[in-house]
Structures are given as C-alpha cells and as structure tokens.
Design a protein around this motif. Structure first.
Motif, PDB file in Angstrom:
ATOM      1  N   ALA A  29      48.880   2.711 -55.726  1.00 23.73           N
ATOM      2  CA  ALA A  29      48.087   3.826 -56.298  1.00 23.73           C
ATOM      3  C   ALA A  29      48.079   5.635 -55.387  1.00 23.73           C
ATOM      4  CB  ALA A  29      46.714   3.445 -56.918  1.00 23.73           C
ATOM      5  N   GLY A  30      48.438   4.918 -54.142  1.00 23.90           N
ATOM      6  CA  GLY A  30      48.204   5.533 -53.135  1.00 23.90           C
ATOM      7  C   GLY A  30      47.018   5.060 -52.162  1.00 23.90           C
ATOM      8  N   PHE A  31      46.267   4.221 -51.753  1.00 24.41           N
ATOM      9  CA  PHE A  31      45.023   3.992 -51.419  1.00 24.41           C
ATOM     10  C   PHE A  31      45.170   3.260 -50.098  1.00 24.41           C
ATOM     11  CE2 PHE A  31      43.212   3.924 -56.083  1.00 24.41           C
ATOM     12  CZ  PHE A  31      42.172   4.944 -55.672  1.00 24.41           C
ATOM     13  N   VAL A  32      46.342   2.637 -50.090  1.00 25.43           N
ATOM     14  CA  VAL A  32      46.222   2.386 -48.449  1.00 25.43           C
ATOM     15  C   VAL A  32      48.100   2.290 -47.773  1.00 25.43           C
ATOM     16  CG1 VAL A  32      44.242   0.194 -48.462  1.00 25.43           C
ATOM     17  CG2 VAL A  32      46.483  -0.012 -49.007  1.00 25.43           C
ATOM     18  N   ARG A  33      48.208   1.900 -47.296  1.00 28.43           N
ATOM     19  CA  ARG A  33      49.660   1.629 -46.416  1.00 28.43           C
ATOM     20  C   ARG A  33      49.626   0.702 -45.714  1.00 28.43           C
ATOM     21  NH1 ARG A  33      51.089   3.621 -50.456  1.00 28.43           N
ATOM     22  NH2 ARG A  33      52.409   5.148 -51.045  1.00 28.43           N
ATOM     23  N   ILE A  39      47.507  -5.184 -40.621  1.00 31.54           N
ATOM     24  CA  ILE A  39      46.943  -3.738 -40.530  1.00 31.54           C
ATOM     25  C   ILE A  39      47.372  -2.873 -41.350  1.00 31.54           C
ATOM     26  CG2 ILE A  39      47.080  -2.587 -37.970  1.00 31.54           C
ATOM     27  CD1 ILE A  39      47.868  -4.512 -36.545  1.00 31.54           C
ATOM     28  N   TYR A  40      46.727  -1.835 -42.078  1.00 32.40           N
ATOM     29  CA  TYR A  40      46.509  -0.638 -43.039  1.00 32.40           C
ATOM     30  C   TYR A  40      46.158   0.312 -42.386  1.00 32.40           C
ATOM     31  CZ  TYR A  40      47.792  -4.883 -45.891  1.00 32.40           C
ATOM     32  OH  TYR A  40      48.428  -6.135 -46.444  1.00 32.40           O
ATOM     33  N   THR A  41      46.446   1.830 -42.773  1.00 33.83           N
ATOM     34  CA  THR A  41      46.071   2.944 -43.112  1.00 33.83           C
ATOM     35  C   THR A  41      45.396   3.105 -44.515  1.00 33.83           C
ATOM     36  OG1 THR A  41      47.775   3.416 -41.557  1.00 33.83           O
ATOM     37  CG2 THR A  41      46.717   5.588 -43.196  1.00 33.83           C
ATOM     38  N   GLN A 135      31.682  -1.752 -38.027  1.00 33.87           N
ATOM     39  CA  GLN A 135      33.088  -1.353 -37.308  1.00 33.87           C
ATOM     40  C   GLN A 135      34.089  -2.123 -37.430  1.00 33.87           C
ATOM     41  OE1 GLN A 135      33.958   0.222 -35.006  1.00 33.87           O
ATOM     42  NE2 GLN A 135      32.481   0.473 -33.609  1.00 33.87           N
ATOM     43  N   TRP A 136      35.016  -2.008 -36.986  1.00 33.57           N
ATOM     44  CA  TRP A 136      36.497  -1.941 -37.319  1.00 33.57           C
ATOM     45  C   TRP A 136      36.703  -3.298 -35.908  1.00 33.57           C
ATOM     46  CZ3 TRP A 136      39.501  -1.107 -40.786  1.00 33.57           C
ATOM     47  CH2 TRP A 136      39.327  -0.473 -41.445  1.00 33.57           C
ATOM     48  N   LYS A 137      37.481  -4.951 -36.972  1.00 38.28           N
ATOM     49  CA  LYS A 137      37.161  -6.120 -35.814  1.00 38.28           C
ATOM     50  C   LYS A 137      38.351  -6.505 -36.259  1.00 38.28           C
ATOM     51  CE  LYS A 137      32.577  -6.953 -36.699  1.00 38.28           C
ATOM     52  NZ  LYS A 137      32.581  -5.764 -36.075  1.00 38.28           N
ATOM     53  N   PHE A 138      39.322  -7.253 -34.720  1.00 35.53           N
ATOM     54  CA  PHE A 138      40.667  -7.534 -34.717  1.00 35.53           C
ATOM     55  C   PHE A 138      39.821  -9.016 -34.542  1.00 35.53           C
ATOM     56  CE2 PHE A 138      39.070  -3.070 -33.304  1.00 35.53           C
ATOM     57  CZ  PHE A 138      40.493  -2.673 -33.068  1.00 35.53           C
ATOM     58  N   ARG A 139      40.932  -9.303 -35.508  1.00 33.38           N
ATOM     59  CA  ARG A 139      41.636 -11.249 -34.707  1.00 33.38           C
ATOM     60  C   ARG A 139      42.829 -11.168 -35.173  1.00 33.38           C
ATOM     61  NH1 ARG A 139      36.356 -14.163 -38.792  1.00 33.38           N
ATOM     62  NH2 ARG A 139      34.573 -12.118 -37.400  1.00 33.38           N
ATOM     63  N   ASP A 140      43.392 -12.154 -34.062  1.00 35.19           N
ATOM     64  CA  ASP A 140      44.289 -12.795 -34.070  1.00 35.19           C
ATOM     65  C   ASP A 140      44.831 -13.732 -35.578  1.00 35.19           C
ATOM     66  OD1 ASP A 140      47.341 -13.372 -34.067  1.00 35.19           O
ATOM     67  OD2 ASP A 140      47.389 -14.022 -31.939  1.00 35.19           O
ATOM     68  N   LYS A 145      48.169 -12.800 -44.882  1.00 37.58           N
ATOM     69  CA  LYS A 145      49.233 -11.864 -46.251  1.00 37.58           C
ATOM     70  C   LYS A 145      48.796 -11.391 -47.365  1.00 37.58           C
ATOM     71  CE  LYS A 145      52.960 -14.911 -44.856  1.00 37.58           C
ATOM     72  NZ  LYS A 145      53.307 -16.074 -44.797  1.00 37.58           N
ATOM     73  N   SER A 146      47.733 -11.357 -47.846  1.00 35.85           N
ATOM     74  CA  SER A 146      46.406 -11.432 -49.210  1.00 35.85           C
ATOM     75  C   SER A 146      46.795  -9.718 -48.623  1.00 35.85           C
ATOM     76  CB  SER A 146      45.019 -12.136 -49.340  1.00 35.85           C
ATOM     77  OG  SER A 146      46.059 -14.084 -48.925  1.00 35.85           O
ATOM     78  N   GLY A 147      46.925  -9.059 -48.451  1.00 36.99           N
ATOM     79  CA  GLY A 147      46.792  -7.373 -48.508  1.00 36.99           C
ATOM     80  C   GLY A 147      45.137  -7.166 -47.576  1.00 36.99           C
ATOM     81  N   ILE A 148      44.790  -6.245 -48.024  1.00 39.83           N
ATOM     82  CA  ILE A 148      43.329  -6.542 -47.135  1.00 39.83           C
ATOM     83  C   ILE A 148      42.761  -7.214 -47.888  1.00 39.83           C
ATOM     84  CG2 ILE A 148      44.092  -3.649 -47.133  1.00 39.83           C
ATOM     85  CD1 ILE A 148      41.538  -2.917 -48.883  1.00 39.83           C
TER      86      ILE A 148
END
Ligand code: ATP
Ligand code: MG
Length: 410
Positions: A29-33, A39-41, A135-140, A145-148
């Motif tokens: 649909a053009g919401f994310v890449r 990791i997504y835009t 805020q954005w969080k970062f986790r290793d 694999k489940s999209g966002i």
C-alpha cells in the motif's frame, strides 16, 4: 494530498520476503519500506498513521498526569554498567567511538530517566511524578521477521513514575491500566490486560496488554465470558478448556497474541542503582517506588493491520487512518478539483487519486490503502449533483448530494 504529486505509489506486487500480513500490506500500500530485517522507513502515509497512534497515546498519558519530555537514544556506557544492564541485557546494542569511548543505543530508558529525575525529586512534596517520552528504541532481536511487529529499531512510548508509598504507586498503576485500555479501544483494538510476572525487572506482578492475532508471538489463555486472560509462557497453572478461575462461567481458550504494551512495578531496583532518594515528612531519606509503562507504537500499527484487513487490502479504523477519504475522480476535470477543495476546506483529510489511471486501478489502490471512505466523482452522478460514497468496510454504495458531502464525512 494529490496522488499525482507524491513519489509514493501503491504496488500490487507483494514483497518477496514478507512473512506476515502487516509487512506485505504495509509495503504494497506504500506505507513502509524495509531497509533490512527489523528496520523500516515510514513513508509519508505510514508516518501519518504512526503520528495518529502516537497522538492518542500522548493525550491519554497527559490525562493521567504524565509530562512529556524527550530523552536521547545514544547513551554513555557508564549508566548501563551502573545498572548492570551492560552485561545482562542481551539485546543491548553497544558501540565504540573513534576515541574508544563506549556507548549503548537506548533499548529502554530507566538508566537515563532515573539519574535525570534524581535532580528534581528531593522531597515527599515532589511526589508523585510521572514523565514519558515517545522515542525510537534499538534492540538486537534475534528474529525480526514479523514486519513492524518486531523491529530492531522501533517506536515506543515509555513512561516512568515515582511514588512515596506502595499504596500510592498502586493507585496510579490502576489509573495507568485504565488509560491503556482506553488507548487501545480508541485505536479500534480490544486489548486484554494479562497478568504476568515482572520478567527481568522484578518478581512483582505486571500487566501485559495483549491483542489476539495469529501474527503475535505470545501464547495466551483467555476466558470466553469475562476479561480474564493469562500468558501461557509465563504461568503454567491453567489448562486449555478449563473453567475460568475468575468468573467460573466461561472456559479458557488458547490464542496467539501480540503484546502492545505493558506496565511494571520496578520497586527500588533503579532508584537504588542511581541513588534517587527523597526526604519523607519526618525528614528521613527514603527510596520512592518506581513504575514503568511501555506501549509499542510501531508494533500497534502493525497489529491494527493484522486485525483490520481483507483480501483487497487494509481497512483502517477511522482514528488512525492516514486519510478519512480516498477521492477517486473519473475523467471529470475541473469539477473534481472543486470537490477536492470543498473537502479540504471542510477539514476532511483527503487523498485524491488524480492520476491518469483506469477506474479499476484507482479502485484497487483505494482498497489497498484502506482509507475509511471512498468518494467517486463521475459524470454519471454529477449530472444529478451527486457523488458516490462507500465505506471501506461495506459493499453498499450510496449517493450523496454535493452540498451534504462534507457533513457526511466529519
Ligand atoms: P516482547 O516480549 O514482545 O519482546 P518486551 O517485554 O521486550 O516485549 P518491553 O521492553 O516492555 O517489551 O517494551 C514495551 C513495549 O514495546 C512492548 O509491550 C511492545 O509493544 C513493544 N516492543 C518491545 N520490543 C519490540 C520490538 N522488538 N519491536 C517492536 N515493538 C516492541
Ligand atoms: Mg523483548
């Protein structure tokens, strides 16, 4: 917004690597890449949805007295060593500067907020207090694999609170629980407050807010009559098909679920680690009780897509839809521009498909994008001063007089 003037295009071809509905539909649909796994835009329309979810969360946190601030994502290693997280948290991303200084990327914010608030909380008069940020969080994460639903970089609301007594904490905790249920219902979701153990934080009871969906990673048992719900991975004492221990009427059914939020009693773990103390009424130094309250904003967006879709695309609830209306004009030139302006002036969020495309392509894209209403402008109905309107979640088409269109949509 005019579709002819945005770089974003829906694409009916599914991405190769999408294992979940939210990943596939959000890309199509053009919401994310996806930049790389986890990791997504967020493209312009996706960002609109994310911001709407964020705003609902913000309003309800403010309503219970939370104060918004913004803390950094890049943290010096020292605070993580002080809490013990540097060595014990396996998902913590660690990095080194060119001068050899060590840093961590924020996976949560207790290590920043606790020393920060120790400057401001000194007396019982300064309590209770609650601050939050989005805020954005970062986790290793090992599996992303489940999209966002599971990102290595993801958007979270995290609130922290401090209280003079356990009693006061529990009062606030109940308010926060109610606020959470309100948030999820505003977002169109039914979230079940699931009792769980406090995980890595403490042995105290906490709540997880779970939404039933096959794409989720949690296994829960829920009562088909009342609100009772438990996380199977956590609590082994309940049986599938067993009688509900809460109402005694319903039976416990198993389901997959996604955790969209949680609240924890952190006790004194962080206030002790960072020396956050206050003077009580007798002038004695004491540690406050601390709580934390997370909501996965980006995960919630994915869960909404998992819950609201059909074979044609996404079906956004009105509260988070990128636009209220997909305006589809079929070769009517000037008149479509007029109707678009009328909607914009009337305060209706509208995505106008003004491209040189066939009716079939425009209808398919409107369904894929999933705005709550589709308004079709064609010569056939304009002859009667009318347009055609259809809800995304219904197959019934109605005709509406041009003069009544805005009222119909707001
Ligand atoms: P999970 O069990 O799903 O890994 P968690 O217990 O690690 O979640 P918290 O650390 O409490 O989660 O984070 C608060 C909220 O942030 C969670 O309830 C969830 O909605 C969201 N969240 C956690 N990890 C991720 C992730 N990797 N991607 C997207 N959202 C996440
Ligand atoms: Mg986790």
């Amino acid at each position: 917004m005019r579709m002819s003037q945005t770089v974003i295009r829906p694409d009916k071809n599914p991405p190769k690597d999408a294992a979940t509905i939210n990943h596939r539909l959000l890309v199509q649909a053009g919401f994310v890449r996806q930049l790389t796994a986890g990791i997504y835009t967020y493209l312009p329309w996706g960002l609109r949805v994310l911001r709407k979810i964020e705003q609902v969360v913000r309003e309800e946190m403010n309503a219970i007295g939370g104060e918004e601030l913004l803390m950094p994502m890049l943290h010096p290693a020292g605070i993580w060593k002080q809490s013990g997280g540097w060595d014990s948290i396996d998902v913590l991303y660690k990095l080194k500067s060119r001068t050899g200084k060590e840093y961590a990327l924020g996976q949560s914010q207790e290590e920043v907020v606790t020393p920060l608030m120790s400057e401001f909380i000194n007396s019982y008069k300064d309590l209770p207090r609650a601050v939050y940020h989005i805020q954005w969080k970062f986790r290793d994460e090992l599996r992303a694999k489940s999209g966002i639903l599971r990102g290595r970089e993801f958007y979270m609301k995290d609130m922290y609170s401090w209280h003079e007594s356990q009693e006061d904490f529990e009062k606030f905790y109940e308010e926060a629980k109610k606020a959470y249920l309100k948030i999820f219902s505003r977002l169109g979701l039914v979230a079940k407050a699931t009792e769980a153990s406090g995980g890595s934080f403490s042995d105290k009871i906490s709540y997880e807010f779970e939404v039933l969906t096959e794409a989720g990673e949690a296994n829960i048992l829920y009562c088909d009559e009342c609100e009772f719900c438990v996380n199977v991975d956590d609590i082994g004492k309940y049986d599938e098909g067993g009688e509900c221990p809460s109402c005694g009427k319903g039976l416990l059914k198993p389901s997959k679920a996604a955790e969209v939020g949680n609240i924890f009693d952190l006790g004194e773990k962080y206030v002790k680690a960072f020396g956050l103390q206050f003077s009580d009424q007798e002038g004695k130094k004491r540690y406050p009780v601390m709580g934390c309250y997370g909501i996965g904003i980006s995960r919630t967006m994915g869960v909404i897509v998992e819950r609201f879709n059909d074979e044609r695309g996404i079906v956004w609830p009105e509260s988070v839809a990128p636009f209220m209306v997909s305006l589809v004009s079929l070769g009517v030139g000037e008149k479509a521009e007029e109707i678009y302006q009328q909607l914009v002036k009337g305060g209706v969020e509208v995505l106008w498909d003004d491209r040189e495309e066939s009716a079939g392509v425009k209808f398919a894209d409107a369904d894929l994008i999933g705005n709550p209403y589709r308004v079709v402008v064609s010569e056939r109905t304009l002859a009667d001063g009318e347009v055609e309107i259809k809800r995304r979640d219904s197959d019934t088409t109605e005709r509406v007089k041009l003069g009544e269109l805005v009222d119909r949509l707001i």
